[in-house]
Design an enzyme around this catalytic site. Structure first.
Site, PDB file in Angstrom:
ATOM      1  N   HIS A  26       0.814  -1.223   0.000  1.00 30.93           N
ATOM      2  CA  HIS A  26       0.000   0.000   0.000  1.00 30.93           C
ATOM      3  C   HIS A  26       0.848   1.274   0.000  1.00 30.93           C
ATOM      4  O   HIS A  26       0.538   2.250   0.689  1.00 30.93           O
ATOM      5  CB  HIS A  26      -0.944   0.007   1.189  1.00 30.93           C
ATOM      6  CG  HIS A  26      -2.032  -1.023   1.117  1.00 30.93           C
ATOM      7  ND1 HIS A  26      -2.534  -1.491  -0.075  1.00 30.93           N
ATOM      8  CD2 HIS A  26      -2.719  -1.678   2.095  1.00 30.93           C
ATOM      9  CE1 HIS A  26      -3.485  -2.378   0.158  1.00 30.93           C
ATOM     10  NE2 HIS A  26      -3.610  -2.515   1.467  1.00 30.93           N
TER      11      HIS A  26
ATOM     12  N   HIS B 134      -9.667   1.988   1.172  1.00 29.94           N
ATOM     13  CA  HIS B 134      -9.585   0.862   2.094  1.00 29.94           C
ATOM     14  C   HIS B 134     -10.620   0.947   3.218  1.00 29.94           C
ATOM     15  O   HIS B 134     -10.289   0.777   4.398  1.00 29.94           O
ATOM     16  CB  HIS B 134      -8.167   0.793   2.684  1.00 29.94           C
ATOM     17  CG  HIS B 134      -7.686  -0.587   2.999  1.00 29.94           C
ATOM     18  ND1 HIS B 134      -8.292  -1.401   3.936  1.00 29.94           N
ATOM     19  CD2 HIS B 134      -6.654  -1.306   2.494  1.00 29.94           C
ATOM     20  CE1 HIS B 134      -7.634  -2.551   4.006  1.00 29.94           C
ATOM     21  NE2 HIS B 134      -6.641  -2.521   3.140  1.00 29.94           N
TER      22      HIS B 134
ATOM     23  N   GLU C  15     -11.551  -3.654  -2.321  1.00 30.07           N
ATOM     24  CA  GLU C  15     -10.610  -2.667  -2.854  1.00 30.07           C
ATOM     25  C   GLU C  15     -10.523  -2.802  -4.374  1.00 30.07           C
ATOM     26  O   GLU C  15      -9.931  -3.742  -4.898  1.00 30.07           O
ATOM     27  CB  GLU C  15      -9.243  -2.876  -2.226  1.00 30.07           C
ATOM     28  CG  GLU C  15      -9.250  -2.840  -0.693  1.00 30.07           C
ATOM     29  CD  GLU C  15      -8.059  -3.554  -0.093  1.00 30.07           C
ATOM     30  OE1 GLU C  15      -6.913  -3.189  -0.429  1.00 30.07           O
ATOM     31  OE2 GLU C  15      -8.261  -4.498   0.700  1.00 30.07           O
TER      32      GLU C  15
END
Length: 369
Positions: free
Chosen positions: A108, A182, A320
């Protein structure tokens, strides 16, 4: 709070003294609170079939939790959503090394990704719609990524009860980009416990199997006979009980589903999440080719939400929208390369509803709709 212009307030200060603001918006029956830190959705409130509101996203009551303990609760993710194997990739013959924060991988965007940056935020109205535009420029070399990346993300609450995210980015050097969001969804309410009874449907006939470290093997395998077959409505708990060896790698589901539609110019409906108890539904549409489904496997009871509930594995479900994990190292996956003169664009739309004895219906409309 009535439908109208966003309301801005001070939410807190980071450890370095930076002030973080919170914006509260309401439109089309949806109530949204957004932080300038990480573009975080701190809460998203929806009515159930009886009109009773609940926050359906996991998070914290104060800023400290987001700064020190958050597993990406409600955060805007970049530069690269999901994993880059070994924290390295090669682009145009040059190798780039990224800081690792997930075993030996970069996850991420690294330990100081977009979720841990303060964004410039502006309010906007567009007819009956209300929203926020978040901007920042990620410097050349930030978290190891090449190129100065200018990012613009718009959060829009429509009068029709939708939350729309529009991402845009440009670069001055060739780079890779994979932006996502998220939110940890629990349509029964963030303090209600397990989502194992939630029903999930995803238009995906394939998924990307993973090996140790949750890095894709490069294969795109069929979902038939696996834990990842959500082509027809299936409770999340049923999927978790499947004897699929893939579940052992993640301690549950943390896998990318290959959407049948592929990448598209306009958002298309790809998934539906429904809580039979409250009647709340989420219909997800996107331009992206992939959907990472994650069951909050890392929640272990040490984090406590605004309602006083200690979050545990299975208390939420993340959906996601994305390009695939480790695409910079997988030529067979859809490309995430962005070059100067090009514009990265991605859109995801969340459409909310609530069930009734007459069946599913949209949320109450704004007076301006």
């Amino acid at each position: 709070m009535e439908d109208g212009n966003p309301v801005k307030e001070v939410f807190g200060e980071l450890a370095d003294g930076t002030t973080v603001h919170r914006w509260s918006l309401e439109n089309g029956g949806v109530r949204l609170k957004v932080l300038s830190y990480g573009g975080i959705v701190q809460s998203l409130e929806l009515p159930d079939r009886h009109g009773r509101y609940a926050d359906v996203s996991l998070g914290f009551a104060s800023l400290a939790g987001y700064e020190t303990s958050s597993p990406y609760f409600g955060a805007l993710i970049g530069r690269y959503g999901n994993r880059v194997a070994g924290g390295r990739f090669t682009l145009d013959g040059e190798e780039y090394r990224l800081p690792v924060n997930d075993g030996g991988n970069s996850l991420h965007g690294g330990p100081a990704g977009f979720d841990r940056r303060v964004w410039d935020v502006e309010e906007f109205t567009a007819g009956p719609d209300r929203g926020l535009v978040l901007r920042r420029t990620s410097a050349d070399g930030e978290m190891g990524y090449p190129g100065a990346l200018a990012v613009r993300v718009a959060y829009t609450l429509t009068a029709d009860g939708e939350w729309r995210i529009d991402y845009e980015a440009t670069t001055d050097r060739p780079t890779v980009v994979n932006l996502t969001h998220h939110v940890y969804w629990n349509l029964a309410g963030e303090s209600s416990g397990s989502v194992h009874g939630h029903e999930l449907t995803v238009a995906a006939s394939r998924y990307t199997p993973v090996g140790p470290g949750l890095v894709p093997t490069g294969e795109q395998a069929g979902v038939v006979g696996t834990a990842f077959d959500f082509r027809t409505p299936r409770t999340f708990g049923e999927a978790l009980r499947h004897p699929d060896p893939q579940l052992r790698h993640a301690g549950g589901i943390d896998h990318n589903l290959v959407l049948d539609k592929g990448a598209t110019g306009r958002p298309e409906h790809v998934a539906t999440l429904r809580d039979p108890v409250s009647g709340r539904t989420l219909r997800l549409s996107t331009t992206e080719p992939g959907l990472q489904v994650y069951g909050g496997n890392g929640l272990d009871g040490t984090l406590v939400g605004p309602g006083g509930h200690a979050y545990r594995a299975g208390d939420a479900l993340c959906l996601e929208t994305q390009h695939f994990p480790d695409s910079p190292n997988r030529p067979g996956f859809p490309s995430t390369v962005l070059r100067p003169g090009e514009t990265y664009r991605s859109t995801t739309v969340h459409s909310f509803g609530a069930g009734s004895s007459e069946g599913e219906h949209d949320l109450p409309r704004s007076p301006t709709s």
